[in-house]
Design a protein around this motif. Structure first.
Motif, PDB file in Angstrom:
ATOM      1  N   ARG A  10       0.826  -1.207   0.000  1.00 25.57           N
ATOM      2  CA  ARG A  10       0.000   0.000   0.000  1.00 25.57           C
ATOM      3  C   ARG A  10       0.862   1.260   0.000  1.00 25.57           C
ATOM      4  N   PHE A  11       1.928   1.217   0.807  1.00 23.30           N
ATOM      5  CA  PHE A  11       2.825   2.362   0.872  1.00 23.30           C
ATOM      6  C   PHE A  11       3.428   2.658  -0.491  1.00 23.30           C
ATOM      7  N   MET A  12       3.927   1.621  -1.179  1.00 21.65           N
ATOM      8  CA  MET A  12       4.559   1.819  -2.487  1.00 21.65           C
ATOM      9  C   MET A  12       3.545   2.278  -3.523  1.00 21.65           C
ATOM     10  N   LEU A  13       2.337   1.755  -3.436  1.00 19.50           N
ATOM     11  CA  LEU A  13       1.297   2.152  -4.376  1.00 19.50           C
ATOM     12  C   LEU A  13       0.992   3.647  -4.232  1.00 19.50           C
ATOM     13  N   TRP A  14       0.772   4.086  -2.998  1.00 22.24           N
ATOM     14  CA  TRP A  14       0.493   5.501  -2.769  1.00 22.24           C
ATOM     15  C   TRP A  14       1.706   6.370  -3.114  1.00 22.24           C
ATOM     16  N   ARG A  15       2.889   5.861  -2.858  1.00 22.24           N
ATOM     17  CA  ARG A  15       4.095   6.627  -3.196  1.00 22.24           C
ATOM     18  C   ARG A  15       4.192   6.868  -4.694  1.00 22.24           C
ATOM     19  N   HIS A  16       3.972   5.821  -5.463  1.00 25.43           N
ATOM     20  CA  HIS A  16       4.024   5.963  -6.916  1.00 25.43           C
ATOM     21  C   HIS A  16       2.878   6.834  -7.427  1.00 25.43           C
ATOM     22  N   ALA A  17       1.711   6.707  -6.799  1.00 26.39           N
ATOM     23  CA  ALA A  17       0.571   7.532  -7.202  1.00 26.39           C
ATOM     24  C   ALA A  17       0.877   9.010  -6.963  1.00 26.39           C
ATOM     25  N   ARG A  18       1.575   9.326  -5.879  1.00 28.69           N
ATOM     26  CA  ARG A  18       1.929  10.721  -5.597  1.00 28.69           C
ATOM     27  C   ARG A  18       2.868  11.272  -6.668  1.00 28.69           C
ATOM     28  N   VAL A  19       3.802  10.447  -7.114  1.00 30.64           N
ATOM     29  CA  VAL A  19       4.716  10.876  -8.171  1.00 30.64           C
ATOM     30  C   VAL A  19       3.929  11.197  -9.442  1.00 30.64           C
ATOM     31  N   ILE A  20       3.005  10.323  -9.789  1.00 29.00           N
ATOM     32  CA  ILE A  20       2.203  10.544 -11.000  1.00 29.00           C
ATOM     33  C   ILE A  20       1.311  11.772 -10.838  1.00 29.00           C
ATOM     34  N   TYR A  41      -4.913   1.227 -11.132  1.00 24.65           N
ATOM     35  CA  TYR A  41      -4.830   1.643  -9.728  1.00 24.65           C
ATOM     36  C   TYR A  41      -4.108   2.990  -9.624  1.00 24.65           C
ATOM     37  N   LEU A  42      -2.938   3.086 -10.247  1.00 22.30           N
ATOM     38  CA  LEU A  42      -2.140   4.305 -10.155  1.00 22.30           C
ATOM     39  C   LEU A  42      -2.865   5.498 -10.767  1.00 22.30           C
ATOM     40  N   ASN A  43      -3.561   5.272 -11.856  1.00 19.80           N
ATOM     41  CA  ASN A  43      -4.296   6.355 -12.510  1.00 19.80           C
ATOM     42  C   ASN A  43      -5.414   6.869 -11.609  1.00 19.80           C
ATOM     43  N   ALA A  44      -6.178   5.951 -11.052  1.00 18.09           N
ATOM     44  CA  ALA A  44      -7.306   6.354 -10.204  1.00 18.09           C
ATOM     45  C   ALA A  44      -6.823   7.032  -8.918  1.00 18.09           C
ATOM     46  N   LEU A  45      -5.757   6.509  -8.311  1.00 11.93           N
ATOM     47  CA  LEU A  45      -5.280   7.046  -7.037  1.00 11.93           C
ATOM     48  C   LEU A  45      -4.498   8.346  -7.199  1.00 11.93           C
ATOM     49  N   SER A  46      -4.069   8.665  -8.414  1.00 12.35           N
ATOM     50  CA  SER A  46      -3.318   9.905  -8.652  1.00 12.35           C
ATOM     51  C   SER A  46      -4.212  11.018  -9.189  1.00 12.35           C
ATOM     52  N   ARG A  47      -5.482  10.823  -9.150  1.00  8.36           N
ATOM     53  CA  ARG A  47      -6.417  11.809  -9.706  1.00  8.36           C
ATOM     54  C   ARG A  47      -6.226  13.170  -9.035  1.00  8.36           C
TER      55      ARG A  47
END
Length: 348
Positions: A10-20, A41-47
């Motif tokens: 979860r941490f890595m997912l949110w970290r990458h989403a923040r970068v995007i 996942y990354l697209n939706a969480l980086s909205r």
């Protein structure tokens, strides 16, 4: 996965989403389109004010190999619900997103792949050398495609029609195994593994039948390409885009009297092709006799190989169906998605 592993993921997912998200802001992205689950996942969480469109290109819930964190039903549904639109390939995909993953129906859009097969002027060395009774199967050589069951059924086809040929276009992990299977069944002179081919249309337009025996398919573009060539289709029932292409959900149209003959054998005469019963995933021993499913598939193939009237009928219907997958029609829906007009009468 233990709790520490889940929290790290979860941490890595949110970290990458923040970068995007930062990149989206930096470049003032208005609309973001993603394919495949990790990237969805990354697209939706980086909205961050952009219009988010997620593309689903397979039937996620029925593929046994798709397990783990990205495919958890509840988690995937919550994340996908954050998007503006979830674009699926057909009615089966709509039902899956709504009923399995709980995505709100108003966010689900049917969007087919466009059929834009190019005809190359390149002619294979020796030209067409497979005769008038050739069956073609195009796609990667992979367990989900169940080409081993097709080869077993083809044994019966050759017994009834000795000049029948089976062509495989594509590469994959089962290449050596499938070729070995053909040697064991003494089909080397009838089954041809052509690998990757540049001019697929050359083969499709000359084959008598296009066939597909997959366990599941998102939207098999090669089938749409085959019908654009006027090549009749014999497929086994499979959840996903095969239903969509062959008109499974459409009002049945009158067919010549031979339709009743096939239906008595459990073969469906759909508006745009013939569908044999589903092939249950199973691994037979080489010495095993054909099972009922393989026998019925062989009957369906033999019928279109030997009945010219039926072949002409489905060749005509195939060309009619191919108009529904023209790039212009698909791009009109894409434009509606990107600019916020995602719903249309065809989706309702």
């Amino acid at each position: 996965m233990n709790n520490s592993g889940l929290w790290f993921w979860r941490f890595m997912l949110w970290r990458h989403a923040r970068v995007i998200r930062k990149l989206k802001k930096k470049y003032h992205i208005d609309c973001s389109v993603s394919y495949m689950e990790e990237f969805n996942y990354l697209n939706a969480l980086s909205r961050c004010g952009d219009r988010v469109i997620l593309r689903v290109c397979t039937m996620l819930s029925i593929r046994p190999e798709l397990r783990g964190r990205f495919y958890d039903h509840a988690r995937l549904g919550r994340v996908y619900a954050k998007a503006d639109a979830v674009a699926v390939l057909g009615r089966d995909g709509v039902a899956e997103m709504r009923e399995v993953y709980g995505v709100p129906e108003e966010k689900i859009v049917t969007l087919h792949h466009p059929n834009d097969i190019e005809e190359s002027t390149e002619v294979p060395e020796g030209g067409w050398k497979y005769g008038p009774h050739a069956i073609i199967c195009v796609g990667r050589l992979h367990p989900v495609k169940q080409q081993d069951r097709l080869i077993r059924a083809f044994r019966k086809v050759v017994e009834e029609l000795p000049d029948a040929q089976l062509l495989f276009l594509g590469d994959g992990s089962l290449d050596v195994y499938l070729q070995g299977l053909c040697r064991m069944y003494r089909l080397e002179d009838h089954v041809h593994f052509l690998g990757y081919a540049r001019n697929v249309r050359f083969y499709m337009s000359r084959a008598r039948i296009f066939t597909m025996t997959s366990f599941c398919e998102g939207f098999p573009l090669v089938m749409a390409e085959a019908i654009s060539c006027g090549t009749p289709v014999v497929a086994t029932e499979s959840q996903g885009g095969i239903h969509e292409i062959l008109g499974y959900y459409e009002e049945p149209k009158p067919v010549p009297g031979w339709g009743e003959v096939l239906q008595k054998k459990g073969i469906q005469t759909l508006p745009y092709g013939i569908m044999a019963p589903r092939l249950t995933p199973v691994h037979h021993r080489v010495a095993d006799s054909l099972d009922d499913e393989e026998n019925v598939l062989a009957e369906a193939l033999l019928f279109l190989l030997t009945h010219d009237e039926a072949h002409r009928w489905y060749s005509m219907r195939a060309r009619e169906r191919s108009a529904d997958f023209q790039p212009e029609r698909v791009m009109k829906i894409w434009n509606g998605l990107i600019y916020g007009k995602q719903r249309n009468e065809e989706d309702r």
